[in-house]
Enzyme design. Sequence first.
Site, short mmCIF file in Angstrom:
data_model
loop_
_atom_site.label_atom_id
_atom_site.label_comp_id
_atom_site.label_asym_id
_atom_site.label_seq_id
_atom_site.Cartn_x
_atom_site.Cartn_y
_atom_site.Cartn_z
N MET A 99 -43.30 23.36 5.44
CA MET A 99 -42.91 22.43 6.47
C MET A 99 -41.56 22.52 6.65
SD MET A 99 -45.05 19.01 6.01
CE MET A 99 -44.46 18.43 4.31
N ILE A 184 -42.97 13.54 3.57
CA ILE A 184 -41.56 14.23 2.93
C ILE A 184 -40.79 14.32 3.67
CG2 ILE A 184 -40.96 15.81 0.95
CD1 ILE A 184 -43.84 16.56 0.69
N GLY A 187 -37.93 18.63 5.50
CA GLY A 187 -38.37 20.09 4.92
C GLY A 187 -39.13 20.20 3.61
N SER A 188 -40.30 20.59 3.16
CA SER A 188 -40.82 20.42 2.31
C SER A 188 -42.23 21.49 2.27
CB SER A 188 -41.39 18.97 1.81
OG SER A 188 -41.90 18.34 3.09
N ARG A 189 -43.00 21.15 1.17
CA ARG A 189 -44.29 21.90 1.08
C ARG A 189 -45.69 21.23 0.45
NH1 ARG A 189 -44.17 27.34 -2.64
NH2 ARG A 189 -46.37 27.40 -3.28
#
Length: 219
Positions: A99, A184, A187-189
């Site tokens: 993301m 989250i 910015g993340s996963r």
Amino acid sequence: MRNTNTPVAAEGYPFILGFLVVAVVMALLGTYLHPFFFALAILGLLLSLFSIFFFRNPERNTPTDENAVIAPADGVVIFSGKVVEPHTKVEMEKISIFMSVFNVHINRAPLSAKVVDSFYTKGKFYDVRDERASFENEQQGMVLEAPSGLKLVVVQVAGLIARRIVCYAKTGDMLTRGRRYGLIRFGSRLDVFLPVGTRINVSMGQKTVAGETVLGILP
């Protein structure tokens, strides 16, 4: 669960209002002290608008197929393949979704299931496109058990910029497919671990829409 039927996630309000207050204060200083402060007022306003954009919370049309596993996050598929899931030590099909700051960051339940276990791991903050992030970054995960008895694992992974994971779901909760369960920041996963034998429905580089894109069909 929070953020049901709200256009902006509740977690975004402090950022939105905070930057807006800065904009107003800077505008007043620009009026009475020096025009330079108007530039800071514009910056504060732009950051407030960006916060509204980042924490947006759109409605989604979730598929009803009970065997369909739905994407928990908006983003791009950056990994797909068999691995040994670190928490359960079971071989599973793993799909990772990256993301960016421009994606919707609300996370949704991938299927209707019971949260039978949850775990939190402190860690590093590698760029989430680095595969080390799955094992070494800060993360919040949960093990889900479908009505069929099959188990999935969904893990929120913090990244280089994202350092605040929010998860409302607790062990024992019943989740409904497509329901918002966390987010989250910045910015993340998301790593999704599916039982071996799941028919994978996405490919590397494919864009996903949380609550809508079918990642796979359970065996």
